[in-house]
Motif scaffolding. Structure first.
Motif, short mmCIF file in Angstrom:
data_model
loop_
_atom_site.label_atom_id
_atom_site.label_comp_id
_atom_site.label_asym_id
_atom_site.label_seq_id
_atom_site.Cartn_x
_atom_site.Cartn_y
_atom_site.Cartn_z
N ALA A 1 0.83 -1.20 0.00
CA ALA A 1 0.00 0.00 0.00
C ALA A 1 0.87 1.25 0.00
CB ALA A 1 -0.93 -0.01 1.20
N HIS A 2 1.90 1.25 0.83
CA HIS A 2 2.83 2.39 0.90
C HIS A 2 3.50 2.61 -0.46
CE1 HIS A 2 6.77 4.29 1.72
NE2 HIS A 2 6.15 4.91 2.71
N ASP A 3 3.89 1.50 -1.10
CA ASP A 3 4.64 1.61 -2.35
C ASP A 3 3.81 2.10 -3.52
OD1 ASP A 3 6.79 0.68 -0.92
OD2 ASP A 3 6.70 -1.37 -1.71
N VAL A 4 2.50 1.77 -3.55
CA VAL A 4 1.68 2.17 -4.70
C VAL A 4 1.06 3.56 -4.52
CG1 VAL A 4 1.17 -0.20 -5.35
CG2 VAL A 4 -0.44 1.06 -3.89
N LEU A 5 1.29 4.18 -3.36
CA LEU A 5 0.80 5.52 -3.13
C LEU A 5 1.86 6.55 -3.51
CD1 LEU A 5 -1.07 5.16 0.27
CD2 LEU A 5 -2.09 5.85 -1.92
N SER A 6 1.41 7.66 -4.05
CA SER A 6 2.31 8.77 -4.35
C SER A 6 2.80 9.40 -3.04
CB SER A 6 1.58 9.83 -5.18
OG SER A 6 1.05 9.29 -6.36
N LEU A 7 3.88 10.15 -3.12
CA LEU A 7 4.37 10.87 -1.96
C LEU A 7 3.26 11.79 -1.44
CD1 LEU A 7 6.95 11.35 -0.25
CD2 LEU A 7 7.43 13.31 -1.75
N GLY A 8 2.95 11.69 -0.16
CA GLY A 8 1.86 12.46 0.41
C GLY A 8 0.49 11.84 0.23
N GLY A 9 0.43 10.62 -0.34
CA GLY A 9 -0.83 9.95 -0.56
C GLY A 9 -1.46 9.47 0.75
N TRP A 10 -2.71 9.01 0.65
CA TRP A 10 -3.49 8.65 1.83
C TRP A 10 -4.01 7.22 1.75
CZ3 TRP A 10 -4.40 12.05 5.91
CH2 TRP A 10 -4.02 13.39 5.68
N MET A 11 -4.03 6.58 2.90
CA MET A 11 -4.62 5.25 3.07
C MET A 11 -5.93 5.42 3.83
SD MET A 11 -3.85 1.89 2.80
CE MET A 11 -4.49 0.33 3.47
N ALA A 12 -7.02 4.82 3.31
CA ALA A 12 -8.33 4.96 3.95
C ALA A 12 -8.98 3.59 4.10
CB ALA A 12 -9.22 5.88 3.14
N LEU A 13 -9.29 3.21 5.33
CA LEU A 13 -10.03 1.99 5.59
C LEU A 13 -11.46 2.34 5.96
CD1 LEU A 13 -7.53 -0.20 7.68
CD2 LEU A 13 -7.73 0.07 5.19
N LEU A 14 -12.41 1.77 5.25
CA LEU A 14 -13.83 1.93 5.53
C LEU A 14 -14.36 0.62 6.08
CD1 LEU A 14 -13.08 4.10 3.38
CD2 LEU A 14 -15.32 3.72 2.35
N GLY A 15 -15.30 0.70 7.00
CA GLY A 15 -15.86 -0.54 7.53
C GLY A 15 -17.15 -0.32 8.29
N HIS A 16 -17.71 -1.44 8.73
CA HIS A 16 -18.90 -1.44 9.56
C HIS A 16 -18.64 -2.31 10.78
CE1 HIS A 16 -21.17 0.25 6.21
NE2 HIS A 16 -20.81 -0.76 5.46
N PHE B 1 2.74 4.71 7.83
CA PHE B 1 1.70 5.72 7.71
C PHE B 1 1.65 6.55 8.98
CE2 PHE B 1 0.56 2.48 4.70
CZ PHE B 1 0.16 3.21 3.58
N GLY B 2 1.22 7.79 8.83
CA GLY B 2 1.14 8.69 9.97
C GLY B 2 -0.06 8.41 10.84
N PRO B 3 -0.30 9.27 11.84
CA PRO B 3 -1.43 9.08 12.76
C PRO B 3 -2.76 9.03 12.00
CG PRO B 3 0.03 10.82 13.54
CD PRO B 3 0.47 10.49 12.14
N THR B 4 -3.69 8.26 12.53
CA THR B 4 -4.98 8.11 11.87
C THR B 4 -5.98 9.18 12.32
OG1 THR B 4 -5.64 6.53 13.57
CG2 THR B 4 -4.80 5.64 11.51
#
Length: 275
Positions: free
Chosen positions: A134-149, A204-207
């Motif tokens: 996930a880190h590798d396929v994101l651009s510099l400054g990109g974001w990771m988002a987990l959605l759930g229920h 990844f940084g703080p959530t």
């Protein structure tokens, strides 16, 4: 009665578990509230020029909302039938491409993305490789988002598992997945980190964590169909699962007025890629 997050990750099994019932999955699984996507845009700066990678798109429930934002969406789905249904559901969107693959084996062809979204799917990804990928396929400054229920219960409100615990034990005694949903207030205290999935360490940084109360209403047959879409029940042998679900449907009809709720806290967890 639990959600899929309590199932151990098994990416090689994922396509089979849900691929058996794509139409049912699409019909009975809860969607995500509009407020969640508004917050995703506000936090990450998503706009029509952004590129999004969605991991495990299923039948395209979250993909549809992402596509409506106007950004470019590449959706990866391991189940061939699920991916085919997603393509049909999303055919009107020219900014969406659905590719059939597990995330671990997916060929990124050197592409990099502004935001990676995983909607109720990241727990299926192998944590030993998934976070780094996930880190590798994101651009510099990109974001990771987990959605759930997260399935929850409210004090004093009739709840299906409480009404059917005896049936669960009768048809499948000792299943470690059986249990009462947590109280909503208890879940709201878990507002740090990435939830029940493994921590990514320093990748990844703080959530940022946001909660959204939602509810689905079913009659007995509808609730049984909903359970048929969950991995906890799909993994039961058919000759155990179907009598259990028929009994649950009958209990809802006769003891709950043929009306049962499924309460959730939908959740958004977002963190920025570290350098």
């Amino acid at each position: 009665m639990t959600d899929d997050r309590k199932m151990p990750p098994n990416p090689h099994d994922l396509g089979r578990v849900f691929n058996e019932v794509p139409e049912l999955y699409d019909r009975v699984r809860p969607g995500y509230p509009d407020e969640l996507f508004a917050d995703l845009v506000a936090v990450t700066g998503l706009d029509e020029g952004s590129s999004v990678l969605e991991v495990g798109c299923g039948t395209g429930q979250a993909t549809r909302s992402l596509a409506a934002l106007g950004c470019s969406v590449t959706a990866v789905e391991p189940g061939a039938d699920m991916a085919a249904l997603a393509r049909r559901r999303l055919a009107s969107f020219r900014n969406v491409d659905v590719e059939t693959s597990t995330f671990e084996e997916w060929d990124d062809r050197g592409r990099r993305f502004d935001v990676l979204v995983a909607a109720s799917s990241w727990h299926w990804i192998d944590p030993s490789t998934g976070w780094q990928r996930a880190h590798d396929v994101l651009s510099l400054g990109g974001w990771m988002a987990l959605l759930g229920h997260v399935v929850v219960r409210s004090p004093g409100e009739p709840e299906v598992y409480a009404e059917t615990a005896d049936l669960h034990e009768r048809f499948c005694p000792g299943n470690p997945g059986w249990g009462h949903p947590p109280l909503e207030d208890e879940v709201r205290t878990t507002d740090e980190g990435w939830g029940l999935v493994d921590d990514p360490g320093g990748l990844f940084g703080p959530t940022i964590v946001r909660w959204y109360p939602t509810v689905q209403w079913f009659n007995g047959d509808g609730f049984a169909d909903h359970l048929r879409s969950l991995s906890l029940y799909r993994r039961l042998d058919r000759d155990v699962r179907e009598p259990l679900l028929d009994a649950i449907a009958e209990r809802i009809r006769t003891h709950m007025g043929d009306r049962a709720s499924r309460r959730y806290l939908s959740v958004l967890r977002v963190g920025q890629r570290a350098k």
